[in-house]
Structure formats: C-alpha cells, structure tokens
Design an enzyme around this catalytic site. Structure first.
Site, PDB file in Angstrom:
ATOM      1  N   GLN A  80      68.056  -1.740  44.797  1.00 60.14           N
ATOM      2  CA  GLN A  80      68.846  -0.525  44.936  1.00 60.14           C
ATOM      3  C   GLN A  80      68.903   0.283  43.649  1.00 60.14           C
ATOM      4  O   GLN A  80      69.542   1.334  43.615  1.00 60.14           O
ATOM      5  CB  GLN A  80      70.270  -0.892  45.385  1.00 60.14           C
ATOM      6  N   HIS A 117      73.903  -3.126  44.117  1.00 58.61           N
ATOM      7  CA  HIS A 117      75.252  -2.699  43.724  1.00 58.61           C
ATOM      8  C   HIS A 117      75.306  -2.186  42.282  1.00 58.61           C
ATOM      9  O   HIS A 117      76.039  -2.702  41.442  1.00 58.61           O
ATOM     10  CB  HIS A 117      76.255  -3.843  43.927  1.00 58.61           C
ATOM     11  N   GLU A 129      86.004   1.754  51.843  1.00 51.94           N
ATOM     12  CA  GLU A 129      87.303   2.272  51.415  1.00 51.94           C
ATOM     13  C   GLU A 129      87.192   3.658  50.799  1.00 51.94           C
ATOM     14  O   GLU A 129      86.187   4.001  50.179  1.00 51.94           O
ATOM     15  CB  GLU A 129      87.917   1.357  50.351  1.00 51.94           C
ATOM     16  N   TYR A 169      91.863  -2.650  42.306  1.00 51.27           N
ATOM     17  CA  TYR A 169      91.609  -2.233  43.675  1.00 51.27           C
ATOM     18  C   TYR A 169      91.178  -3.379  44.591  1.00 51.27           C
ATOM     19  O   TYR A 169      90.795  -3.144  45.733  1.00 51.27           O
ATOM     20  CB  TYR A 169      90.629  -1.060  43.688  1.00 51.27           C
ATOM     21  N   TYR A 175      79.474 -11.501  55.837  1.00 52.43           N
ATOM     22  CA  TYR A 175      78.376 -11.068  56.692  1.00 52.43           C
ATOM     23  C   TYR A 175      77.974 -12.138  57.713  1.00 52.43           C
ATOM     24  O   TYR A 175      77.787 -11.851  58.895  1.00 52.43           O
ATOM     25  CB  TYR A 175      77.159 -10.707  55.845  1.00 52.43           C
TER      26      TYR A 175
END
Length: 367
Positions: free
Chosen positions: A80, A142, A235, A245, A256
């Site tokens: 990614q 990520h 979110e 958070y 998953y």
C-alpha cells in the site's frame, strides 16, 4: 444510529445523476493515471496529482504533462506504500513549497516520511525531508497518510499502524498517530506530549488504525479525520490534542477471520469514541472534503468521503458534531474513489485508484 440513508439509483459516468439534493454530471478530465492518490490545486490553474508508484504529475489546461515532476526523494512503492499525499504550503504563492508524503526507506525497513521542495517549472528544488516515521518495519500496509495545514500554519500528518496494531498505543512509536509540526518540521512547544520523555514529541493524538482522510472543518477549523476499521468499524473522528482514539483497545469492528470482537465491548475510560462509524460492513474510506462552494448550494457544510469498497462517494449531512443523514453517490460507476477535493471553482474533484485511474469533476446538471 439515528440518521437516514439515501441511495440514488446507480448510473454510468457522464449521465445526469439525480441525488437527493442536486442533479449532477460526472466529467472525466484525465485518464491514464496509475493508482493516483492525492490532488492539489496550483494558483495558476494547474493541478498536481500523485501516482502511488512514485510519480508527481502536472495537469495543465485539462492535459496530463508527459513527464513527471523531477527532484523527488527515493520512494518505495511496495504494498500500500508509495507516493501518497500532496499539499501546498499556505503561502505557496510566495514560497512555492510543495509537501509530499511517501513510503521512505530507513533503518529497520520503510515508513511514512514527509518531504518538501520548491516547485520550479516541472521540478522540485531544495528538497528536504522534514519528518521520518520511526521505527520503520518491513510491513507493506497501513501507511496513512494525509497532509493538512491548519489556520495557524501547523502541519498535520496522519499515520497508520503499519498493520501492527499494538504500536498505536505505544508512546515511543509514531505508528497509529496524528503528527503535528511547524511547516519546517520543528516540533511545536505546545504539542501535548512534548515534555514527556517516554513519548515521541511529534505525536498529537494516538490510537488510530489507518487514517486516509483528513480535512479542516470550515467553521470551527478543527481537524476531522476518518480511518479504516477492520471488518466493520470505519470511523469519523474530530482530532483533539493528546486524546486516545482507542485502536486496538476498543473498536466497533471485528476480527477478519473469526468475527470475534477486538478489545473491550464498550469504550474504556480515557478512550475517545468515534463521531460516526460504519457497521457491520466497512466502506473502506479514503479522502474527504467539506463542501463550502456555490456550485452545489444544498450541499454546503456537508462532508464528502471517498469509499474504496462499493466504489462510491459518501455524503454526510451534519448537525454540529452529529451525523444526521448519509447518502451514497456514484456507487460502482467510477471505480475505487481514493481522494475527494473541492476545487477553487466550487466543483468536487475525485481521483479513482485504479491501474488506469482518472481525475473526474462533479458539475451541476441543468434542471
């Protein structure tokens, strides 16, 4: 969850689309972009677009320049990662500074870094790296990462947990946090953990999974973000200094494979609950913008979010800090929507994250 959901019928690109508040058309401006990720508007009418494989492209008068911008740092395009977001300095008209986030190499592997340089014609000059994510690892997912300047000129960098969830709760780790810096990379004296020896002083908030959308609220100036949950649990949050958070201590998402809960069933004390979340299915959000323009007056104040899953644009109607309505637009018509921006002309611009990605513009259709 106390709000209404409106889904207009799916239609193809360039057709008239009836939504709850407006009729619109989708105009494809540029095709042939390879996994575009971020978009910025230059004062002279040109646009900058990042391509994840590591190219910064210029669009001028509706045409994609054949050669990418030169002078970029070494970019690691893996998983990614790659070249991600782009933003202009608030005083770009004077200093010509462009900021980019990207997967950079360092001790231990790769991580999200931020560099800036002066845009001169089609090259970046005087390039300097102003932030390096630490520690780096060889994980391929990520990375975050959006770049936002606030009204005081502070730069916010959103980071992912790099697929290693426990890192989001570690004080000495940048992963899973929002970073706040001066425009030259210096740490502000009033950052919440600047005087804590066990904390990275750049951290402004923490406990995030993977933030790929961030924008300033047009009235309050507060930083709003969204982040990917696991299976469910995406979110929307308002970022406040020093707040936790929750990831992975608390989430509305599930594992998953097993479908089991992750962390506590209810938010423990000291955990900031999300303003809005999606369950049981994730939308995979990426890119976001508040609409403030004149082209779509019935959308003023609404929050628009790109969605990779179901390939759609999500409109959230807000009442203060509460979501009161959700509308899904363009579902499975354009591709995976990676970025959403309001242009200086008041139109909405979208990037589709495909091998043959596109820059498209939403325009009002005549009644």
């Amino acid at each position: 969850m106390g709000f209404s959901l409106f889904r207009p019928p799916g239609v193809g690109a360039n057709e008239v689309i009836d939504t709850e508040k407006h009729r619109l058309r989708v105009l494809t401006l540029v095709e042939g972009l390879e996994h575009p990720w971020g978009l910025a508007f230059l004062p002279d009418g040109r646009m900058l677009v990042t391509e994840r494989p590591g190219r910064l492209r210029i669009i001028a008068q509706g045409q994609l320049a054949p050669d990418p911008v030169s002078g970029l740092p070494e970019i690691v395009a893996v998983g990614q990662g790659g070249l991600l977001d782009v933003v202009l300095h608030p005083d770009f008209a004077v200093n010509k500074l462009v900021y980019i986030s990207y997967a950079g190499r360092g001790e231990g592997g790769i991580g999200t870094d931020v560099a800036r340089g002066r845009l001169v014609d089609d090259r970046l000059e005087e390039l300097e790296v102003i932030f390096r994510m630490e520690p780096k690892t060889n994980a391929r997912q990520h990375f975050g990462s959006r770049l936002v300047f606030d009204r005081q000129g502070y730069l916010y960098i959103t980071l992912g947990d790099r697929g290693e969830r426990e890192r989001s709760q570690r004080s000495g780790d940048h992963a899973g946090s929002v970073i706040r810096l001066h425009d030259d990379g210096r740490v502000p004296d009033d950052n919440p953990f600047v005087d804590r020896e066990d904390w990275k002083p750049e951290i402004y908030s923490y406990g995030h999974r993977n933030i790929q959308g961030a924008a300033l609220h047009p009235e309050s100036g507060a930083l709003w973000t969204h982040e990917h949950g696991p299976r469910g649990g995406d979110e929307v949050n308002i970022i406040r200094a020093g707040r936790n958070y929750g990831w992975p201590v608390f989430t509305h998402g599930e594992e998953y494979v097993t479908g089991r809960p992750i962390g506590a069933e209810t938010p423990p004390e000291g955990i900031e609950p999300p303003l809005h979340y999606w369950v049981p299915v994730s939308i995979a959000p990426s890119g976001m913008a508040f609409y403030t323009g004149d082209q779509f007056p019935n959308w003023r104040g609404d929050l628009f979010i790109g969605a990779l899953r179901d390939q759609m644009l999500v409109r959230l109607r807000l009442d203060g800090e509460k979501v009161v309505q959700e509308e899904h637009l363009l579902e499975k018509t354009l591709g995976r929507i990676r970025d959403v921006r309001q242009g200086p002309d008041g139109y909405l611009y979208l990037l589709t994250d495909e091998r043959n990605g596109a820059l498209v513009r939403l325009e009002p259709a005549e009644p």
